[in-house]
Design an enzyme around this catalytic site. Structure first.
Site, PDB file in Angstrom:
ATOM      1  N   GLU A  64      49.921  -2.910  69.245  1.00  6.82           N
ATOM      2  CA  GLU A  64      50.057  -1.973  67.899  1.00  6.82           C
ATOM      3  C   GLU A  64      50.704  -0.797  68.562  1.00  6.82           C
ATOM      4  O   GLU A  64      52.207   0.098  68.391  1.00  6.82           O
ATOM      5  CB  GLU A  64      48.885  -1.798  67.513  1.00  6.82           C
ATOM      6  CG  GLU A  64      48.402  -2.500  65.977  1.00  6.82           C
ATOM      7  CD  GLU A  64      47.512  -3.476  66.797  1.00  6.82           C
ATOM      8  OE1 GLU A  64      46.719  -3.246  68.248  1.00  6.82           O
ATOM      9  OE2 GLU A  64      46.952  -4.046  65.854  1.00  6.82           O
ATOM     10  N   HIS A 133      38.535  -0.062  57.847  1.00  4.95           N
ATOM     11  CA  HIS A 133      39.419  -0.099  57.109  1.00  4.95           C
ATOM     12  C   HIS A 133      39.972  -0.336  55.493  1.00  4.95           C
ATOM     13  O   HIS A 133      40.700  -0.706  54.992  1.00  4.95           O
ATOM     14  CB  HIS A 133      38.840  -2.095  56.654  1.00  4.95           C
ATOM     15  CG  HIS A 133      39.369  -3.286  57.535  1.00  4.95           C
ATOM     16  ND1 HIS A 133      39.402  -3.235  58.886  1.00  4.95           N
ATOM     17  CD2 HIS A 133      39.751  -4.981  57.337  1.00  4.95           C
ATOM     18  CE1 HIS A 133      39.463  -4.140  59.439  1.00  4.95           C
ATOM     19  NE2 HIS A 133      40.098  -4.951  58.355  1.00  4.95           N
TER      20      HIS A 133
END
Lengths: 355, 319
Positions: A64, A133
């Site tokens: 990322e 999450h």
């Protein structure tokens, strides 16, 4: 010229925005983990690779931070990358490149460079998404000078704001709430832009100003009819753009109503809600009839088990309760305002997880 | 190698040396008020590599970037003015020594976070590939940058996408005061590790500008022929302290032998020895020209205005 409109979902509107941008401008590219998967990021990137080719639409290694730097470098050379993270939590791996580079290059080189990148971050909720999450990171990103932060709530806005973000010359954090993905709305075909930095008054009112963002705007929207039946005139503002923030819209409204309630999708401390209340206290204190209030998540990570989340996320009834307290008015709400759902941890029966 | 190439290499080496020495001499006047990482001793790496690039190729660098900026053809007046924090500086006084840019020379930027520009350089090369450009991007960094996670992510991405990028690692063995042996296993060579990751990699004496140039020239050609990313490790020596204008030989973190060896490996002396055809009169005239250029740059910087204070609040966003 008549503009055709169609009923599509939030997810389809995102897909439509990217397709529109890529068709207008060859310099737009789109990548991220899962972008070319069969599920295409919950439908939002389905068909892009087939239409625009694997040079412009591709999956990435689980890197990322590097791919964010890659987006910055490509952007310095005129490319407009759209980088997608299926959960906002993974964008925490990009903070070095986002904060040290993307947010700085225009300023520290005194305007010689610009960094037109868009980072799509999907915010999870429910079905046990849990501590890593389902984070809402708008306050963190909006703290950084040089970044823009967008949080759309409606299907119409998500397309127009995403198009504006892609063609904006600055780095944009674009936060999409997963629970909005199935929301259907009437969306024009083709290119239309919603200006960054402009809030939207969703419902005009005189008694109280409610400022919402993302899914919390929808929670408040569910209440408008009940409030109206109870003769409460609520001005509901959908923030849309966290940074730059539309201070004028909020201040003008508070000057009119004298009451402020802010709804934030994130936890309380150092939140965007805190910032909005500070802004109002600084700019129009004398107009306030009472202390402003905020509804946020608790200052805890989000737990996983449905047994632990039953009251973790404030919903419309909580908002109603606070409005009732603030206006010292009992609110009758016999009617069930939304279709019943099987459990509290899903937005509707369309959502069966797993994420 | 013909004499004109050697002469140019000599001139570039000396240009960096003279400018860096002048900065070092004047730093104590406290007019250059920013952290400054001088490149004395490491000139050949920048000069040899940049001589293999053209003006439309891109370069990025890190905290120690003066030599890359100069070798890539960056404007000298704007460099010195930037160190003085003047409005005529390459970054208008907002960047200082660690944040240099000259787009006209293809020097796309340098910044201070170790390895921070590595993925940015890879992104520039991705754009070059998307545009089917004939140009490449060169990324300069030090040995410590190969310890950052983003380095590995970037190497992998460049290899995966077969990008036109040249990674140049200037290995001076020291991350501030910390020797490479305390940071990486001694049996492992950086360029071999990168080779194992799928990028053809080379090493070279980074103090010998002719070797660097010959190797970089060869490598650059292959990248421009579409043969994908390459990695070059250049062994060199930083003469001064990590940050600041002084020698720090007395601190004892480098052995006396190592210090002596590094001075013997002076890139300028090595070139003079390898190229005796460079006449003293030619060298003197180059030196004279560069002294003048440097003096003029400092005068330019001293005479330039500071940016008005309101400039602190500009150029954050495009609109």
């Amino acid at each position: 010229m008549t503009i055709t409109k169609k009923q599509i979902t939030f997810s389809q509107a995102i897909n439509d925005a990217i397709q529109t941008a890529m068709a207008i401008d060859k310099s737009v590219i789109c990548y991220g983990l899962g972008v070319t998967d069969p599920n295409g990021i919950f439908g939002s990137t389905i068909g892009l690779e087939e239409k625009f080719g694997s040079q412009r639409v591709f999956d990435i290694p689980a890197s990322e931070n590097a791919v964010t730097g890659v987006a910055i470098g490509a952007a310095l050379d005129g490319v407009r990358p759209v980088v997608v993270h299926q959960r906002s939590d993974f964008s925490l791996l990009t903070l070095d490149q986002m904060i040290n580079n993307a947010a700085k290059w225009r300023y520290m080189f005194n305007g010689i460079h610009s960094v037109p990148i868009t980072n799509r971050l999907i915010v999870g909720r429910g079905w046990g998404q849990g501590p890593t999450h389902s984070q809402n990171l708008q306050a963190l990103f909006s703290h950084i000078p040089g970044l823009k932060v967008i949080m759309p709530s409606t299907t119409y806005d998500v397309k127009g704001l995403l198009l504006s973000s892609v063609f904006d010359d600055d780095p944009v954090i674009f936060l999409e709430h997963r629970w909005l993905y199935n929301q259907v709305g009437l969306v024009p075909e083709g290119d239309y832009r919603i200006p960054i930095g402009k809030a939207k008054i969703i419902n005009k009112g005189e008694d109280i100003t409610v400022v919402g963002m993302s899914y919390m705007t929808i929670e408040a929207l569910n209440l408008i009819a009940v409030l109206s039946e109870n003769k409460i005139s609520c001005e509901l503002i959908d923030l849309r753009s966290i940074k730059p923030i539309d201070s004028k819209c909020i201040i003008d409204s508070v000057k009119k109503t004298g009451n402020l309630l802010v709804l934030d999708t994130a936890c309380k401390f150092g939140s965007v809600a805190s910032e909005i209340i500070t802004l109002v206290v600084e700019e129009c204190f004398s107009y306030l009839k009472q202390s402003p209030r905020r509804i946020t998540l608790p200052d805890f990570p989000v737990p996983t088990s449905p047994a632990l989340t039953s009251n973790f996320y404030p919903q419309d009834l909580k908002i109603m309760e606070v409005i009732s307290e603030m206006l010292s008015k009992k609110i009758n709400h016999q009617k069930q305002e939304r279709p019943p759902i099987s459990m509290h941890d899903i937005p509707g029966d369309w959502f069966k997880g797993p994420f | 190698m013909n004499i004109s190439i050697a002469e140019n290499l000599y001139k570039q080496l000396l240009k960096i040396r003279i400018i860096e020495e002048e900065i070092s001499d004047r730093y104590s006047e406290e007019k250059m008020r920013c952290p400054t990482h001088l490149a004395i001793g490491q000139e050949a790496a920048a000069v040899g590599v940049c001589a293999s690039l053209n003006n439309n190729d891109y370069a990025v660098s890190g905290h120690r970037a003066h030599h890359h900026y100069i070798a890539k053809g960056g404007n000298i007046n704007k460099l010195i003015a930037e160190l003085y924090g003047k409005e005529t500086g390459c970054s208008g006084g907002k960047g200082g020594s660690m944040h240099l840019v000259d787009k006209n020379a293809g020097f796309m930027g340098s910044t201070a976070i170790v390895a921070g520009t590595i993925p940015v350089g890879v992104g520039l090369s991705l754009s070059q590939k998307l545009k089917s450009s004939k140009n490449i991007t060169c990324i300069f960094f030090g040995d410590a940058a190969t310890e950052e996670g983003v380095f590995y992510e970037s190497i992998n991405f460049a290899a995966l996408k077969d990008l036109p990028v040249l990674f140049v690692c200037e290995n001076n063995r020291f991350s501030c005061f910390t020797h490479l042996s305390q940071r990486q296993p001694e049996s492992r060579k950086i360029f071999q590790m990168v080779s194992a990751m799928g990028i053809e990699s080379f090493e070279c004496d980074g103090n010998d500008v002719i070797s660097v140039y010959n190797m970089a020239n060869q490598i650059t050609k292959t990248i421009k022929n579409g043969e994908g990313p390459k990695f070059l490790e250049l062994h060199t020596d930083r003469w001064l302290e990590h940050c600041g204008p002084n020698y720090d030989d007395d601190l004892g973190y480098r052995s006396k032998i190592e210090i002596k060896k590094s001075r013997e490996n002076d890139p300028i002396k090595i070139l003079e020895k390898k190229f005796p055809e460079l006449s003293s009169s030619k060298k003197n005239s180059i030196k004279k020209e560069l002294n003048l250029l440097t003096e003029q740059a400092f005068v330019f910087a001293e005479n330039s205005n500071f940016p008005p204070e309101k400039e602190a609040y500009t150029n954050l966003y495009s609109q």
